[in-house]
Write a protein that holds these residues in place. Structure first.
Motif, PDB file in Angstrom:
ATOM      1  N   ILE A  51       0.866  -1.180   0.000  1.00  0.00           N
ATOM      2  CA  ILE A  51       0.000   0.000   0.000  1.00  0.00           C
ATOM      3  C   ILE A  51       0.904   1.231   0.000  1.00  0.00           C
ATOM      4  O   ILE A  51       1.858   1.296   0.756  1.00  0.00           O
ATOM      5  N   PRO A  52       0.615   2.194  -0.860  1.00  0.00           N
ATOM      6  CA  PRO A  52       1.467   3.392  -0.916  1.00  0.00           C
ATOM      7  C   PRO A  52       1.424   4.169   0.400  1.00  0.00           C
ATOM      8  O   PRO A  52       0.432   4.138   1.116  1.00  0.00           O
ATOM      9  N   SER A  53       2.511   4.872   0.671  1.00  0.00           N
ATOM     10  CA  SER A  53       2.583   5.676   1.891  1.00  0.00           C
ATOM     11  C   SER A  53       1.623   6.859   1.797  1.00  0.00           C
ATOM     12  O   SER A  53       1.207   7.264   0.705  1.00  0.00           O
ATOM     13  N   GLU A  54       1.298   7.408   2.939  1.00  0.00           N
ATOM     14  CA  GLU A  54       0.384   8.552   2.966  1.00  0.00           C
ATOM     15  C   GLU A  54       0.975   9.735   2.203  1.00  0.00           C
ATOM     16  O   GLU A  54       0.264  10.468   1.519  1.00  0.00           O
ATOM     17  N   ASP A  55       2.283   9.909   2.273  1.00  0.00           N
ATOM     18  CA  ASP A  55       2.940  10.991   1.531  1.00  0.00           C
ATOM     19  C   ASP A  55       2.743  10.823   0.026  1.00  0.00           C
ATOM     20  O   ASP A  55       2.449  11.777  -0.687  1.00  0.00           O
ATOM     21  N   ASN A  56       2.918   9.603  -0.472  1.00  0.00           N
ATOM     22  CA  ASN A  56       2.721   9.353  -1.906  1.00  0.00           C
ATOM     23  C   ASN A  56       1.261   9.502  -2.314  1.00  0.00           C
ATOM     24  O   ASN A  56       0.966   9.963  -3.415  1.00  0.00           O
ATOM     25  N   ILE A  57       0.371   9.115  -1.432  1.00  0.00           N
ATOM     26  CA  ILE A  57      -1.058   9.267  -1.726  1.00  0.00           C
ATOM     27  C   ILE A  57      -1.376  10.752  -1.906  1.00  0.00           C
ATOM     28  O   ILE A  57      -2.022  11.143  -2.875  1.00  0.00           O
ATOM     29  N   LYS A  58      -0.910  11.564  -0.975  1.00  0.00           N
ATOM     30  CA  LYS A  58      -1.166  13.001  -1.059  1.00  0.00           C
ATOM     31  C   LYS A  58      -0.491  13.607  -2.289  1.00  0.00           C
ATOM     32  O   LYS A  58      -1.066  14.458  -2.959  1.00  0.00           O
ATOM     33  N   LYS A  59       0.717  13.142  -2.584  1.00  0.00           N
ATOM     34  CA  LYS A  59       1.482  13.672  -3.703  1.00  0.00           C
ATOM     35  C   LYS A  59       0.769  13.421  -5.040  1.00  0.00           C
ATOM     36  O   LYS A  59       0.741  14.284  -5.912  1.00  0.00           O
TER      37      LYS A  59
END
Length: 71
Positions: A51-59
Motif C-alpha cells: 500500500i502506498p505511503s500517505e505521503d505518496n497518496i497526497k502527492k
C-alpha cells in the motif's frame, strides 16, 4: 469478534479510506488468490499487501482523481 473477523487500525482517515478501497478491489482479490489461494483471508495476506505511503497518496491524489474522472 468472530474467529474469522479481523480488526484493523489506521493512523489516519486517509489510510483507512485507502485500505477500504484496496481491500474491496479486484486487485486485492487477485493478490489474495495468487499469494494465499486459501478459503480464508489471513492476517499475513492483509498486512503484506503493498500500500502506498500517505505521503505518496497526497502527492499523487490529484493525478489519480483526474484519471478516474476521464475513465
Amino acid at each position: 469478534m468472530d474467529r474469522g473477523q479481523q480488526q484493523l487500525h489506521f493512523s489516519s482517515a486517509l489510510e483507512r479510506d485507502l485500505a477500504q478501497v484496496i481491500i474491496c478491489s479486484d486487485l486485492f482479490y487477485w493478490y489474495w488468490r495468487v499469494t494465499e489461494g486459501e478459503y480464508s483471508l489471513t492476517q499475513k495476506c492483509l498486512y503484506s499487501m503493498p500500500i502506498p505511503s500517505e505521503d505518496n497518496i497526497k502527492k499523487y491524489r490529484n493525478e489519480i482523481v483526474d484519471k478516474k474522472r476521464i475513465n
